[in-house]
Write a protein that holds these residues in place. Structure first.
Motif, PDB file in Angstrom:
ATOM      1  N   ALA A 134       0.857  -1.179   0.000  1.00  0.00           N
ATOM      2  CA  ALA A 134       0.000   0.000   0.000  1.00  0.00           C
ATOM      3  C   ALA A 134       0.897   1.233   0.000  1.00  0.00           C
ATOM      4  O   ALA A 134       2.005   1.212   0.559  1.00  0.00           O
ATOM      5  CB  ALA A 134      -0.913   0.020   1.220  1.00  0.00           C
ATOM      6  N   VAL A 135       0.417   2.302  -0.631  1.00  0.00           N
ATOM      7  CA  VAL A 135       1.164   3.562  -0.699  1.00  0.00           C
ATOM      8  C   VAL A 135       0.227   4.686  -0.265  1.00  0.00           C
ATOM      9  O   VAL A 135      -0.903   4.788  -0.750  1.00  0.00           O
ATOM     10  CB  VAL A 135       1.686   3.836  -2.120  1.00  0.00           C
ATOM     11  CG1 VAL A 135       2.602   5.059  -2.117  1.00  0.00           C
ATOM     12  CG2 VAL A 135       2.411   2.627  -2.685  1.00  0.00           C
ATOM     13  N   VAL A 136       0.692   5.523   0.657  1.00  0.00           N
ATOM     14  CA  VAL A 136      -0.117   6.612   1.201  1.00  0.00           C
ATOM     15  C   VAL A 136       0.604   7.940   0.979  1.00  0.00           C
ATOM     16  O   VAL A 136       1.803   8.062   1.283  1.00  0.00           O
ATOM     17  CB  VAL A 136      -0.389   6.408   2.704  1.00  0.00           C
ATOM     18  CG1 VAL A 136      -1.087   7.628   3.304  1.00  0.00           C
ATOM     19  CG2 VAL A 136      -1.230   5.158   2.923  1.00  0.00           C
ATOM     20  N   ALA A 137      -0.107   8.928   0.446  1.00  0.00           N
ATOM     21  CA  ALA A 137       0.442  10.275   0.270  1.00  0.00           C
ATOM     22  C   ALA A 137       0.118  11.112   1.495  1.00  0.00           C
ATOM     23  O   ALA A 137      -1.052  11.273   1.853  1.00  0.00           O
ATOM     24  CB  ALA A 137      -0.143  10.926  -0.975  1.00  0.00           C
ATOM     25  N   ASN A 138       1.151  11.630   2.163  1.00  0.00           N
ATOM     26  CA  ASN A 138       0.992  12.482   3.343  1.00  0.00           C
ATOM     27  C   ASN A 138       1.128  13.936   2.889  1.00  0.00           C
ATOM     28  O   ASN A 138       2.229  14.439   2.702  1.00  0.00           O
ATOM     29  CB  ASN A 138       2.059  12.134   4.383  1.00  0.00           C
ATOM     30  CG  ASN A 138       2.044  10.656   4.729  1.00  0.00           C
ATOM     31  OD1 ASN A 138       1.042  10.109   5.169  1.00  0.00           O
ATOM     32  ND2 ASN A 138       3.170   9.978   4.515  1.00  0.00           N
ATOM     33  N   SER A 139      -0.014  14.606   2.703  1.00  0.00           N
ATOM     34  CA  SER A 139       0.012  15.903   2.022  1.00  0.00           C
ATOM     35  C   SER A 139       0.751  16.966   2.802  1.00  0.00           C
ATOM     36  O   SER A 139       1.484  17.782   2.227  1.00  0.00           O
ATOM     37  CB  SER A 139      -1.420  16.355   1.727  1.00  0.00           C
ATOM     38  OG  SER A 139      -2.158  16.538   2.914  1.00  0.00           O
ATOM     39  N   GLN A 140       0.591  17.000   4.113  1.00  0.00           N
ATOM     40  CA  GLN A 140       1.252  18.048   4.901  1.00  0.00           C
ATOM     41  C   GLN A 140       2.756  17.827   5.007  1.00  0.00           C
ATOM     42  O   GLN A 140       3.525  18.789   5.087  1.00  0.00           O
ATOM     43  CB  GLN A 140       0.643  18.114   6.302  1.00  0.00           C
ATOM     44  CG  GLN A 140       1.131  19.302   7.131  1.00  0.00           C
ATOM     45  CD  GLN A 140       0.362  19.438   8.440  1.00  0.00           C
ATOM     46  OE1 GLN A 140      -0.824  19.150   8.518  1.00  0.00           O
ATOM     47  NE2 GLN A 140       1.052  19.895   9.475  1.00  0.00           N
ATOM     48  N   ASP A 141       3.179  16.574   4.981  1.00  0.00           N
ATOM     49  CA  ASP A 141       4.610  16.269   5.087  1.00  0.00           C
ATOM     50  C   ASP A 141       5.319  16.284   3.749  1.00  0.00           C
ATOM     51  O   ASP A 141       6.550  16.250   3.700  1.00  0.00           O
ATOM     52  CB  ASP A 141       4.800  14.877   5.708  1.00  0.00           C
ATOM     53  CG  ASP A 141       4.298  14.802   7.135  1.00  0.00           C
ATOM     54  OD1 ASP A 141       4.179  15.852   7.773  1.00  0.00           O
ATOM     55  OD2 ASP A 141       4.015  13.682   7.596  1.00  0.00           O
TER      56      ASP A 141
END
Length: 398
Positions: free
Chosen positions: A304-311
């Motif tokens: 799974a791949v998650v985009a952490n927008s604030q980081d």
């Protein structure tokens, strides 16, 4: 010394040169593994009229370059979501400010050809998902005369049948004699429930919607069973809790597990959906970065791949019986909001970086789940990219 050639020799040289050029062109075509479509909320100076950047991806390096005729108009203002038909011949682009879905035929060379525009039943569409022969769209507000940003009401979803890439009339909800299904809490029907994401299982049997109750600041997942596009609420219409502010959701390829990112808590909630109704996994929630905005699972169901927008990062995870274990975190462009995975080789990852006006490319290590920046990443996009979708090269209409 100057060499001279007779006419036959000149013809042979021309023929050899033509063959060499043809060989180079064939090699370039062969090396294109995917076409990647990135919607941008607006092009410079166009008053929110959006565009779609089309990139071709090199199979050996992962390098992305825009095709010569890119970008293409999105057909409306503020495109926020997109999806590809299951046969990879059609791209559907959701333009939020116009309440429209624009259908594009995808050419062999990746070019886009607009075919038709349909209106969504509700107001301000924000998410779309395609499964089997149905397109599902989530609208911020129901199509009621009393609904507006000044007087918000709960959102809704609609279901469009797909025939030869074309969207038919939306399915009718017999219980209200209208072409949409409202997102209402049975226990608190007057609360304003705002959808944030939608995901249909590949089988086409079930569709799930992430939403939050703006009155109580609680997140939920609504489930629906789909039959020829007509929807039946799961669990008696009662949604399951999903953190504080769910921002994205996806399912694994087998349709066994569902994952929801919570932008407020920085977590990922995992559910078993074998029985239809989501059941929280014992190991859930799983930690993510700050303000996770998008999640995707590779075709093998291994990562799974998650985009952490604030980081401005992506985090990869390995999957084991539904549980997520972090494999690593990697820098992207500024504020990633969407993720795509290469459908040809299951090797490359793409993120649309909203504030960076770029697309980041990574190569996925199929053993460890780690990511390596692809050649010359990140790549320039138009202003405020919002969504990403990909098709395999030669996967488009012949």
């Amino acid at each position: 010394m100057r060499m001279k050639f007779n006419k036959s020799g000149q013809l042979l040289l021309v023929a050899a040169a033509s063959l060499a050029i043809a060989g180079v062109m064939t090699a370039c075509s062969t090396l294109t593994v995917d076409f990647v479509y990135v919607t941008s909320a607006k092009a410079a100076g166009t008053n929110n009229y959006g565009e779609v950047d089309v990139f071709e991806v090199n199979s050996e390096s992962g390098h992305m370059r825009q095709i010569p005729t890119s970008p293409f108009p999105s057909g409306g203002r503020n495109p926020v979501a997109e999806a590809v038909s299951t046969d990879h011949t059609t791209l559907y682009v959701v333009n939020q400010d116009d309440n429209t879905i624009v259908q594009f035929t995808i050419g062999n060379d990746g070019k886009l050809y607009p075919q038709n525009t349909v209106n969504t039943p509700g107001v301000f569409p924000l998410a779309v998902s395609v499964a089997a022969s149905t397109l599902y769209v989530a609208d911020t507000y129901q199509p009621l005369a009393t609904c507006s940003p000044a007087a918000p009401c709960s959102g809704s979803i609609a279901s469009f049948p797909i025939t030869a890439g074309q969207l038919g009339a939306p399915a009718v909800n017999a219980s209200i004699s209208a072409a949409y299904w409202p997102l209402i809490l049975p226990s608190s029907p007057t609360d304003v429930v705002v959808p944030t994401a939608i995901n249909a299982l590949a089988s086409g049997n079930d569709v799930y919607v992430a939403a939050y109750d703006s009155t109580t600041k609680v997140g939920y997942v609504f489930g629906f069973a789909s039959s020829s596009g007509a929807l039946t609420p799961l669990n008696g219409g009662v949604p399951v809790p999903a953190g504080v502010h769910p921002s994205a959701l996806t399912s694994d390829p087998s349709g066994t597990y569902l994952y929801v990112t919570d932008s407020a808590s920085g977590n990922i909630l995992g559910y078993s959906i074998g029985s239809g109704t989501p059941t929280l996994l014992s190991g859930s929630p799983f930690p993510a970065g700050n303000s996770p905005a998008s999640i995707a699972i590779d075709a093998t169901g291994k990562f799974a791949v998650v985009a952490n927008s604030q980081d401005s990062t992506v985090t990869t995870y390995t999957l084991n019986s539904g549980n997520l274990t972090q494999a690593g975190t990697f820098a992207t462009g500024l504020q990633p909001v969407a993720i795509g995975i290469d459908p040809s080789l299951n090797q490359y990852i793409y993120t649309a970086n909203f504030l960076g006006n770029t697309v980041s490319g990574f190569q996925l290590n199929a053993t460890s789940g780690s990511l390596l920046n692809t050649q010359n990443s990140p790549f320039t996009a138009n202003a405020n990219p919002t969504a990403v979708a990909a098709i395999p090269h030669n996967g488009s209409k012949k």
